[in-house]
Design a protein around this motif. Structure first.
Motif, PDB file in Angstrom:
ATOM      1  N   SER A 134       0.856  -1.188   0.000  1.00  0.00           N
ATOM      2  CA  SER A 134       0.000   0.000   0.000  1.00  0.00           C
ATOM      3  C   SER A 134       0.888   1.232   0.000  1.00  0.00           C
ATOM      4  CB  SER A 134      -0.934  -0.003   1.217  1.00  0.00           C
ATOM      5  OG  SER A 134      -0.210  -0.058   2.431  1.00  0.00           O
ATOM      6  N   SER A 136       1.190   5.525   0.177  1.00  0.00           N
ATOM      7  CA  SER A 136       0.552   6.772   0.598  1.00  0.00           C
ATOM      8  C   SER A 136       0.753   7.854  -0.452  1.00  0.00           C
ATOM      9  CB  SER A 136       1.140   7.246   1.932  1.00  0.00           C
ATOM     10  OG  SER A 136       2.469   7.694   1.748  1.00  0.00           O
ATOM     11  N   PRO A 137      -0.164   8.804  -0.565  1.00  0.00           N
ATOM     12  CA  PRO A 137      -0.006   9.899  -1.530  1.00  0.00           C
ATOM     13  C   PRO A 137       1.165  10.810  -1.198  1.00  0.00           C
ATOM     14  CG  PRO A 137      -1.888  10.302  -0.099  1.00  0.00           C
ATOM     15  CD  PRO A 137      -1.437   8.894   0.182  1.00  0.00           C
ATOM     16  N   ARG A 140       4.248   9.336  -2.808  1.00  0.00           N
ATOM     17  CA  ARG A 140       4.248   9.600  -4.252  1.00  0.00           C
ATOM     18  C   ARG A 140       4.610  11.056  -4.533  1.00  0.00           C
ATOM     19  NH1 ARG A 140      -0.625   6.556  -3.889  1.00  0.00           N
ATOM     20  NH2 ARG A 140      -1.840   8.475  -4.087  1.00  0.00           N
ATOM     21  N   GLY A 155       3.243   7.313  -8.874  1.00  0.00           N
ATOM     22  CA  GLY A 155       2.530   6.115  -8.445  1.00  0.00           C
ATOM     23  C   GLY A 155       2.654   4.980  -9.439  1.00  0.00           C
ATOM     24  N   THR A 159       4.334   1.222  -8.855  1.00  0.00           N
ATOM     25  CA  THR A 159       3.663  -0.019  -9.212  1.00  0.00           C
ATOM     26  C   THR A 159       4.528  -0.852 -10.152  1.00  0.00           C
ATOM     27  OG1 THR A 159       1.508   1.056  -8.961  1.00  0.00           O
ATOM     28  CG2 THR A 159       1.559  -1.010 -10.181  1.00  0.00           C
ATOM     29  N   ASP A 183      -3.492   2.034  -3.512  1.00  0.00           N
ATOM     30  CA  ASP A 183      -3.399   3.443  -3.159  1.00  0.00           C
ATOM     31  C   ASP A 183      -4.174   3.653  -1.861  1.00  0.00           C
ATOM     32  OD1 ASP A 183      -3.460   6.187  -2.937  1.00  0.00           O
ATOM     33  OD2 ASP A 183      -4.376   6.553  -4.891  1.00  0.00           O
ATOM     34  N   ASN A 185      -5.254   6.166  -0.655  1.00  0.00           N
ATOM     35  CA  ASN A 185      -6.305   7.182  -0.791  1.00  0.00           C
ATOM     36  C   ASN A 185      -7.698   6.549  -0.854  1.00  0.00           C
ATOM     37  OD1 ASN A 185      -5.239   9.743  -0.587  1.00  0.00           O
ATOM     38  ND2 ASN A 185      -4.719   9.898  -2.750  1.00  0.00           N
ATOM     39  N   ARG A 369      -9.004   8.898 -10.608  1.00  0.00           N
ATOM     40  CA  ARG A 369      -8.813   9.440  -9.279  1.00  0.00           C
ATOM     41  C   ARG A 369      -9.877  10.474  -8.950  1.00  0.00           C
ATOM     42  NH1 ARG A 369      -3.282   9.174  -7.504  1.00  0.00           N
ATOM     43  NH2 ARG A 369      -2.063   7.889  -8.917  1.00  0.00           N
ATOM     44  N   VAL A 543      -5.294   5.123 -13.312  1.00  0.00           N
ATOM     45  CA  VAL A 543      -4.379   4.393 -12.452  1.00  0.00           C
ATOM     46  C   VAL A 543      -4.365   2.897 -12.720  1.00  0.00           C
ATOM     47  CG1 VAL A 543      -4.465   6.055 -10.593  1.00  0.00           C
ATOM     48  CG2 VAL A 543      -6.181   4.273 -10.684  1.00  0.00           C
TER      49      VAL A 543
END
Length: 626
Positions: A134, A136-137, A140, A155, A159, A183, A185, A369, A543
């Motif tokens: 996982s 976090s923003p 990124r 991001g 990945t 993500d 988020n 998003r 994404v």
């Protein structure tokens, strides 16, 4: 604290196995079995006996003492690192869609081979694991600022590193990689809706006036008291539990997105698809080292949500390891991967493994998003601002008023309609401001003098008293340990490291440039914040690869009305998803989404007992006496 911490900066490092400040009780050493039990032990014989070994510290012990937080973080830095991630990948083969075996489509269950493993164990006796990450923003955003790209492109590169064909699996011993990269988020959206409901329920039930049960102030089944304090920052939580336990009744019981992601993955796969939690390995990529503290909490394990949990069972963490943006770059370098050269596009549909539950797959991996947040929401997830927007949506004609406090990290908010104040809230970032906050929340001591007034506090001038009362008037306070919020976490790439990182990535820098200072660091943080707020819902920020758009867009295009949408999040759809999670696991929403907090007891800093007092106390406990 975390904002300036790195493994190389620590000068109070306490490695596992050395003497620790954690208090332990020791009885006089017993004589050997072949000695006379009634023989009096003389001083000479006692000196010849071996002293007890020094107390050693583990991840959970760090949360059980009142030592300085940096020492605890130092241990966690040494035990949760990019090296641990690579070692685990090289030791265990990846499980590939093992749930399909129960349908007879990819291997055979009940003792037969599944993806080259026998019930999750390969021919060499090594247990296979399902690897999940996982991100976090804030992480990124840090990488986006380093490589001058968008947050969405950063991001995609992450990945590709964790799951792509040219990523970690290309040079690993087992060829293992991460089945899913989530993500946080998407989990945060669930947290935002739940946080708004928690505040509404607490205020409507007037729980702030209800007495707390002694010893259960932070229990999972209690409603927090106003002002409700954010619990997503583990550095702040550790500080509160150790030094200011009187704030525990105010802490939000809601899990953080990191913890919630781990709980979701492990509970669904274990309860619905028969994969043991021990075979699911979750790594979280976070902006600060304190998240390693959070991952080590005993409250965030399978014992909290596993039905019919037996105390003899092993507790499996919801998050097995936490690394940071800097450690991600170290991990790529250790594999000989040029991070800057990784593709900036999403994985193709052929490389993407769908989550076994279609509804959860649509939730976890949306095609687009949510539109970018306002800078007013802050860089720590926007808990406070979402709550304010929820109240604004419920009160037509109202607006959000913002007033800066004594510094940029103290901000007061109000939802007002004309002269009516509907709700007041505030933001307190940084430990200096946090100390002011908890000081004002401290309960007043009753006077010991006959006829004396209760709660008299000596503060210079009336303004100080008014400020103390003002804190108690807040319905919600967003508390974060790092000044400036989570984008300024200790695990983020610092301005003095950018040149080295870019050079490795093939970006040339002017070596004649002066060494960056505080001004340059401040400008750098502004650039990271800009990347954090740059996320949008445009087609360029897709994404995931191609898929069933109708199904996977259903998370926001449900049957809810416009008044149900708050900041682009459908409250009805989010609650339906939470209910679905509870239904397929057979676990209550409370156990899945909420947690508890405890007061940490310690003798550190207190008056030490003399040897005579201590032995006398032990004798009384054992039923004896002098």
């Amino acid at each position: 604290m975390s904002a300036i911490l790195s493994a190389d900066d620590l000068n109070d490092f306490i490695s596992p196995g050395v003497a620790c400040i954690k208090p332990i009780e020791t009885l006089p050493i017993q004589p050997k079995d072949d000695s006379n039990a009634y023989e009096v032990t003389t001083e000479e014989k006692a000196e010849a006996l071996q002293p007890p070994p020094p107390a050693s510290i583990s991840l959970t012990d760090c949360l059980a003492c009142s030592g300085c937080v940096t020492s605890a973080e130092a241990v966690l830095v040494s035990l949760q690192s990019h090296t641990e991630v690579l070692t685990t990948l090289d030791t265990h083969p990846s499980l590939r869609a093992p749930w399909l075996a129960h349908n007879g489509t990819n291997g055979v269950a009940n003792g037969h081979m599944v993806n080259g493993t026998m019930n999750g164990v390969n021919g060499n006796g090594t247990e296979g694991k399902l690897f999940v990450a996982s991100v976090s923003p804030q992480t990124r955003a840090s990488l986006a600022a380093v490589f001058n790209i968008s947050e969405a492109e950063a991001g995609n590169m992450l990945t590709q590193l964790l799951s792509g064909p040219s990523g970690l699996k290309s040079g690993g011993h087992q060829g293992s990689d991460f089945t899913w990269v989530i993500d946080t988020n998407v989990m945060r959206e669930a947290c935002l809706v739940a946080a708004a409901d928690e505040v509404t329920n607490a205020l409507s039930s007037q729980a702030s006036n209800a007495p707390s049960r002694p010893g259960y102030e932070g229990a999972i089944d209690t409603t927090p008291k106003a002002p409700i304090l954010t619990s997503a920052c583990p550095g702040w939580i550790c500080y509160a539990e150790k030094t200011h336990p009187y704030v525990l009744p105010h802490l939000s019981r809601l899990k953080s997105p990191q913890a919630l992601t781990g709980t979701l993955i492990k509970s669904v796969l274990s309860q619905r698809y028969n994969i043991p939690p021990s075979q699911i390995w979750h790594v979280a990529i976070m902006p600060c080292f304190d998240k390693k503290l959070e991952a080590s909490r005993s409250e965030l394990t399978s014992a909290a949500w596993l039905p019919n949990y037996d105390q003899s069972q092993e507790k499996i963490r919801d998050t097995d390891c936490v690394i940071t943006a800097r450690e991600i770059l170290h991990m790529a370098a250790a594999r000989g991967i040029n991070f800057a050269s990784l593709p900036r596009t999403p994985l193709s549909s052929a490389d993407r493994t769908p989550f076994p539950d279609p509804k959860l797959d649509a939730f976890l991996f949306p095609l687009s998003r949510r539109k970018k947040q306002s800078a007013v929401a802050g860089s720590s997830g926007g808990y406070l601002y979402h709550i304010l927007q929820t109240y604004q949506a419920q009160n037509p004609g109202s607006e959000i008023a913002v007033a800066r406090g004594r510094n940029a990290d103290v901000v007061e908010y109000s939802v007002v309609r004309g002269s009516e104040i509907i709700i007041k809230a505030a933001r307190f970032y940084g430990f200096r401001n946090i100390q002011n906050l908890v000081r004002r929340l401290k309960p007043a001591k009753a006077s010991r003098l006959p006829g004396g007034k209760t709660g008299v506090v000596r503060r210079p001038g009336a303004a100080g008293a008014a400020a103390g009362e003002g804190v108690k008037d807040y319905a919600y306070v967003e508390v974060m340990a790092c000044p400036g919020g989570c984008t300024n976490g200790g695990g983020q790439v610092k301005v003095m490291e950018v040149e080295e990182v870019r050079n490795y990535g093939g970006v040339e820098e002017d070596t004649r440039a002066p060494k960056p200072g505080p001004k340059e660091q401040k400008e750098w943080l502004a650039k990271v914040d800009e990347a954090y707020f740059s996320a949008s819902d445009s087609e360029d920020d897709k994404v995931n690869g191609d898929g069933d758009r109708e199904l996977r867009d259903s998370r926001t295009n449900g049957h809810s009305g416009e008044d149900d949408i708050v900041d682009g999040i459908s409250r009805t759809q989010m609650k339906n998803w939470m209910a679905h999670w509870s239904d397929i696991t057979g676990v209550s929403t409370q156990k899945l989404m909420y947690t508890s907090y405890i007061k940490v007891e310690s003798d550190v800093g207190k008056k030490k007992q003399s040897d005579m007092e201590r032995v006398a106390g032990l004798a009384v406990t054992a039923g004896g006496g002098w």
